[in-house]
Design an enzyme around this catalytic site. Structure first.
Site, PDB file in Angstrom:
ATOM      1  CB  SER A 125      -0.957   0.005   1.197  1.00  0.00           C
ATOM      2  OG  SER A 125      -2.082  -0.798   0.920  1.00  0.00           O
ATOM      3  CE  LYS A 128      -4.480   2.302  -0.365  1.00  0.00           C
ATOM      4  NZ  LYS A 128      -3.834   0.981  -0.261  1.00  0.00           N
ATOM      5  CB  SER A 303      -4.073   1.634   4.027  1.00  0.00           C
ATOM      6  OG  SER A 303      -3.267   1.134   2.970  1.00  0.00           O
TER       7      SER A 303
END
Length: 485
Positions: A125, A128, A303
């Site tokens: 993640s 991102k 997230s």
């Protein structure tokens, strides 16, 4: 030390005996006092029920007022030797597995330490960070998405047109999972106010194209709460339990919105179907999402994979691309490349980092954070060169990202970390986490012991997250303790 311990133990034991003597006397006095109270206290008073004791009112609550101030320029700069000396033991931990990373002095843009920073790694993640950067480059901070209801082909039909907003909520109080969401109840109220006779809801999902899941995704993660099939309208990101982070998700998010809309209008949910709005349809109702700024914050702190993919498609449309996985990743690369970042080694299948086929080099992630965290008086270009100004305005563009990073031991995906271990980083480390079964990563910044802002991108592959995450936390914890000048 042993003898000393015995002496302390003996003194403590004697103190306990004396304490019991005092307590015994006190108990006797209390019993006598209670007898007096029972005689003088009426049985319907609070004092009687509590044995003569009065119940104090609760204390006045204290409201915390956090104050965030800019980091002050540290008088001494960290050195590469100082960093290596401080981090040596933590960097040697085999639990880091296949490991790459980079650490930068945000004040000067100097890379203080790196290990295989150009090697493409599974980012999880932390991808991102790139999505947030591309959004900040390609969209206004106040950008919103509209969910509309228009007239259908038949007089008795209404069409719910998804506009890319997965944050719509049907919660009775209007407070769903996300910040400031659009409310389904507002659509219902507007439809009723229009006074049209209707018995059928059609759901138009044509705003998105291509597959609803990316390569490297696993359908088991729908039930486990990571994602829902990417369709352009959802309730609370497709969560079955709207207020639970990792609630199981639905397989039919857009249909579910149409069915809930029908039910709230008193119509038959069983008649809801997927279809298209006719050309020139008249708008009956519309609601708007929260601003991009709010949605980016939710995406980064929690997230949220669905929100990341929706924002990726939002970027794609603004960039003239198709609203699909391929269109979104192409738009991301185009925006970062145009801003001057070296994209060598970048290969993305999605915008959330959920795909096991994503690859990002640590250097790119660290460079974005270094640009965001640099002082106003010093510009660090995407290639690492320093200049006395920021002609492209990249620092001003990226700086809001710093406030979207979770706080160690405090918020979001870092709330449970730096609590039982590596506590020296609690409150000082701010970072985007990344966790898959095959990858763990941390990308963010920390104030070292000298008061210097250091950015970092640390990426571990091929180790279970149960061992890799503490190992990564230990590296950043050591960086926090570092007086590295």
């Amino acid at each position: 030390m042993v003898d000393g311990g015995k002496k302390i133990g003996g003194l403590a034991a004697r103190r306990r005996r004396r304490t019991w003597i005092v307590l015994g006397t006190a108990v006797t006095l209390l019993v006598a006092a209670a007898a007096v109270v029972l005689v003088t206290t009426k049985p319907w008073t609070p004092e009687f029920r509590h044995g003569g004791l009065r119940v104090a009112p609760p204390p006045t609550g204290t409201r915390p007022l956090p104050q965030i101030v800019p980091a002050q320029p540290a008088p001494t700069a960290p050195t590469q030797a100082g960093i290596l000396a401080a981090l040596g033991p933590a960097l040697g931990n085999p639990d880091l597995g296949s490991f790459a990373g980079e650490i930068t002095d945000a004040t000067t843009g100097t890379v203080l330490w790196s290990q295989d920073p150009a090697r493409p790694m599974v980012p999880a993640s932390t991808a991102k960070v790139l999505t947030s950067a591309a959004a900040l480059l390609g969209l206004p901070a106040d950008h919103r998405l509209s969910t509309r209801v228009v007239t259908g082909v038949a007089p008795n039909e209404l069409v719910l047109v998804g506009g890319g907003d997965p944050t719509l909520t049907a919660q009775p109080d209007g407070k769903g999972y996300y910040t400031n969401p659009a409310k389904l109840s507002d659509l219902v109220a507007q439809i009723r106010a229009a006074g049209r006779g209707v018995d059928t809801i059609v759901v138009d999902i044509s705003a998105y194209q291509g597959p609803t899941m990316a390569p490297g995704w696993d359908t088991v993660d729908i039930a486990e709460g990571s994602w829902a099939p990417m369709e352009p309208v959802m309730l609370d990101g497709g969560r079955i339990n709207p207020l639970m982070d990792y609630s199981p998700r639905t397989n039919t998010p857009a249909l579910d919105v149409g069915r809930r809309l029908a039910a709230d209008l008193g119509l038959d949910p069983g008649k809801v179907r997927i279809g298209s709005a006719p050309p020139g349809a008249t708008q009956i109702a519309a609601v708007q999402s929260a601003t991009l700024r709010d949605r980016l914050h939710d995406m980064m702190v929690d997230s949220d994979d669905v929100l990341a993919e929706a924002i990726g498609r939002e970027i794609a449309v603004a960039n003239g691309n198709q609203a699909s996985f391929d269109g979104a990743t192409a738009a991301l690369s185009a925006l970062l490349g145009k801003a001057g970042f070296d994209l060598t080694g970048l290969g993305m299948k999605d915008n959330s980092g959920l795909s096991t086929e994503d690859r990002i080099p640590a250097r790119l992630l660290d460079r974005i954070l270094a640009v965001a965290a640099r002082p106003d008086t010093m510009a660090v270009s995407p290639t690492g060169a320093t200049t006395p100004a920021d002609p492209a305005g990249l620092t001003a563009t990226f700086a809001p990202m710093l406030d979207d990073l979770p706080v160690a031991g405090g918020t979001g995906t870092l709330a449970g970390r730096y609590v039982d271990q590596n506590r020296q980083g609690a409150g000082w480390v701010r970072a985007k986490t990344g966790t898959l079964s095959i990858a763990s990563a941390l990308v963010g910044y920390v104030l070292d012991a000298d008061g210097r802002v250091l950015t970092f991108a640390l990426m571990s592959n091929d180790r279970p997250d149960t061992v890799a995450k503490p190992a990564l936390d230990a590296v950043v914890g050591a960086l926090r303790n570092c007086g590295c000048s």
